[in-house]
Scaffold this active site. Sequence first.
Site, PDB file in Angstrom:
ATOM      1  N   ASP A  65     111.485  51.972  42.929  1.00 48.05           N
ATOM      2  CA  ASP A  65     112.905  51.771  43.202  1.00 48.05           C
ATOM      3  C   ASP A  65     113.461  53.084  43.728  1.00 48.05           C
ATOM      4  O   ASP A  65     113.010  54.163  43.331  1.00 48.05           O
ATOM      5  CB  ASP A  65     113.662  51.321  41.956  1.00 48.05           C
ATOM      6  CG  ASP A  65     115.032  50.736  42.307  1.00 48.05           C
ATOM      7  OD1 ASP A  65     115.121  50.017  43.319  1.00 48.05           O
ATOM      8  OD2 ASP A  65     116.005  51.006  41.590  1.00 48.05           O
ATOM      9  N   THR A  66     114.416  52.970  44.632  1.00 50.36           N
ATOM     10  CA  THR A  66     114.964  54.146  45.309  1.00 50.36           C
ATOM     11  C   THR A  66     116.479  54.096  45.320  1.00 50.36           C
ATOM     12  O   THR A  66     117.076  53.019  45.392  1.00 50.36           O
ATOM     13  CB  THR A  66     114.447  54.206  46.767  1.00 50.36           C
ATOM     14  OG1 THR A  66     113.026  54.402  46.761  1.00 50.36           O
ATOM     15  CG2 THR A  66     115.091  55.350  47.539  1.00 50.36           C
ATOM     16  N   HIS A 120     110.725  60.429  50.441  1.00 55.57           N
ATOM     17  CA  HIS A 120     110.800  60.439  48.983  1.00 55.57           C
ATOM     18  C   HIS A 120     109.698  59.584  48.365  1.00 55.57           C
ATOM     19  O   HIS A 120     109.077  59.972  47.372  1.00 55.57           O
ATOM     20  CB  HIS A 120     112.169  59.922  48.541  1.00 55.57           C
ATOM     21  CG  HIS A 120     112.634  58.739  49.344  1.00 55.57           C
ATOM     22  ND1 HIS A 120     113.041  58.858  50.658  1.00 55.57           N
ATOM     23  CD2 HIS A 120     112.725  57.413  49.053  1.00 55.57           C
ATOM     24  CE1 HIS A 120     113.369  57.654  51.124  1.00 55.57           C
ATOM     25  NE2 HIS A 120     113.176  56.769  50.174  1.00 55.57           N
ATOM     26  N   SER A 150     107.706  42.635  48.887  1.00 56.68           N
ATOM     27  CA  SER A 150     107.450  41.774  50.044  1.00 56.68           C
ATOM     28  C   SER A 150     107.974  42.436  51.308  1.00 56.68           C
ATOM     29  O   SER A 150     107.977  41.827  52.378  1.00 56.68           O
ATOM     30  CB  SER A 150     108.132  40.410  49.847  1.00 56.68           C
ATOM     31  OG  SER A 150     107.627  39.745  48.709  1.00 56.68           O
ATOM     32  N   HIS A 151     108.438  43.669  51.171  1.00 55.17           N
ATOM     33  CA  HIS A 151     109.032  44.396  52.287  1.00 55.17           C
ATOM     34  C   HIS A 151     107.936  45.018  53.141  1.00 55.17           C
ATOM     35  O   HIS A 151     107.147  45.836  52.668  1.00 55.17           O
ATOM     36  CB  HIS A 151     109.961  45.481  51.754  1.00 55.17           C
ATOM     37  CG  HIS A 151     110.881  46.037  52.791  1.00 55.17           C
ATOM     38  ND1 HIS A 151     110.435  46.811  53.841  1.00 55.17           N
ATOM     39  CD2 HIS A 151     112.224  45.924  52.955  1.00 55.17           C
ATOM     40  CE1 HIS A 151     111.462  47.156  54.597  1.00 55.17           C
ATOM     41  NE2 HIS A 151     112.552  46.625  54.084  1.00 55.17           N
ATOM     42  N   GLY A 200     117.191  50.039  55.403  1.00 54.92           N
ATOM     43  CA  GLY A 200     118.155  50.613  54.466  1.00 54.92           C
ATOM     44  C   GLY A 200     119.068  51.638  55.115  1.00 54.92           C
ATOM     45  O   GLY A 200     119.679  51.387  56.161  1.00 54.92           O
ATOM     46  N   TYR A 201     119.117  52.820  54.521  1.00 57.01           N
ATOM     47  CA  TYR A 201     120.007  53.883  55.000  1.00 57.01           C
ATOM     48  C   TYR A 201     119.325  54.804  56.014  1.00 57.01           C
ATOM     49  O   TYR A 201     119.900  55.823  56.409  1.00 57.01           O
ATOM     50  CB  TYR A 201     120.502  54.712  53.806  1.00 57.01           C
ATOM     51  CG  TYR A 201     121.340  53.918  52.833  1.00 57.01           C
ATOM     52  CD1 TYR A 201     122.712  53.760  53.030  1.00 57.01           C
ATOM     53  CD2 TYR A 201     120.763  53.307  51.721  1.00 57.01           C
ATOM     54  CE1 TYR A 201     123.477  53.015  52.143  1.00 57.01           C
ATOM     55  CE2 TYR A 201     121.519  52.563  50.827  1.00 57.01           C
ATOM     56  CZ  TYR A 201     122.876  52.422  51.043  1.00 57.01           C
ATOM     57  OH  TYR A 201     123.641  51.691  50.164  1.00 57.01           O
ATOM     58  N   ASP A 202     118.114  54.452  56.438  1.00 57.42           N
ATOM     59  CA  ASP A 202     117.362  55.310  57.360  1.00 57.42           C
ATOM     60  C   ASP A 202     118.136  55.706  58.616  1.00 57.42           C
ATOM     61  O   ASP A 202     118.039  56.853  59.060  1.00 57.42           O
ATOM     62  CB  ASP A 202     116.044  54.636  57.762  1.00 57.42           C
ATOM     63  CG  ASP A 202     115.010  54.668  56.642  1.00 57.42           C
ATOM     64  OD1 ASP A 202     115.307  55.265  55.588  1.00 57.42           O
ATOM     65  OD2 ASP A 202     113.916  54.104  56.825  1.00 57.42           O
ATOM     66  N   TYR A 246     107.711  47.288  55.485  1.00 59.61           N
ATOM     67  CA  TYR A 246     107.602  48.744  55.634  1.00 59.61           C
ATOM     68  C   TYR A 246     107.020  49.373  54.375  1.00 59.61           C
ATOM     69  O   TYR A 246     106.119  50.211  54.443  1.00 59.61           O
ATOM     70  CB  TYR A 246     108.975  49.348  55.941  1.00 59.61           C
ATOM     71  CG  TYR A 246     108.905  50.798  56.345  1.00 59.61           C
ATOM     72  CD1 TYR A 246     108.971  51.175  57.687  1.00 59.61           C
ATOM     73  CD2 TYR A 246     108.733  51.806  55.399  1.00 59.61           C
ATOM     74  CE1 TYR A 246     108.878  52.502  58.058  1.00 59.61           C
ATOM     75  CE2 TYR A 246     108.639  53.128  55.763  1.00 59.61           C
ATOM     76  CZ  TYR A 246     108.719  53.470  57.092  1.00 59.61           C
ATOM     77  OH  TYR A 246     108.616  54.789  57.455  1.00 59.61           O
TER      78      TYR A 246
END
Length: 206
Positions: free
Chosen positions: A70-71, A182, A8-9, A155-157, A11
């Site tokens: 999943d990342t 990735h 549902s994200h 996230g960590y972007d 991006y």
Amino acid sequence: MKIVIASSHGYKIRETKTFLKRLGDFDIFSLSDFPDYKLPQEQEDSITANALTKGIHAANHLGCWVIADDTMLRVPALNGLPGPLSANFAGVGAYDKDHRKKLLDLMSSLESLVDRSAYFECCVVLVSPNQEIFKTYGICEGYISHQEKGSSGFGYDPIFVKYDYKQTFAELSEDVKNQVSHRAKALQKLAPHLQSLFEKHLLTRD
């Protein structure tokens, strides 16, 4: 051919939709189109297991092909953390900024730290209701910046800089990131399977 992006994200949905549209005339949906359906909680200790859990569950319940992923982010100087804990690094329900702060705080506590290298690893799975499964991986190497920069991404972007780039992922345009990330690399490896499925679908329909 109907295919559901198990997310549902916004991006992730945009990135995956853009990729799929280049391969064929798929009927693309996301979990936003199924408000009554909920993915199971991520409880596995690997990105592969998490991606498979999401993909298999969604394919079974929605009755169509599903793409799930999943990342994780790994920092060698922190013994591979956040690793599989990346999504809940600062605790379940914490915000992205909390995860980033915890990571930066841990790194700043290592006074002699020289190596700020890090890498994202993504597992993408394509799953059918009949349990046909295709699985690919993508890795993006870089390093952790000393402070947050940029307002795009998630996230960590804002603290990850890809090697050969001077900007964090959060400073890059979506078009650029979608070519080098990735997830993009994992999706590109999935392309032959998707194209084959689409061609079979056309033959069956005709």
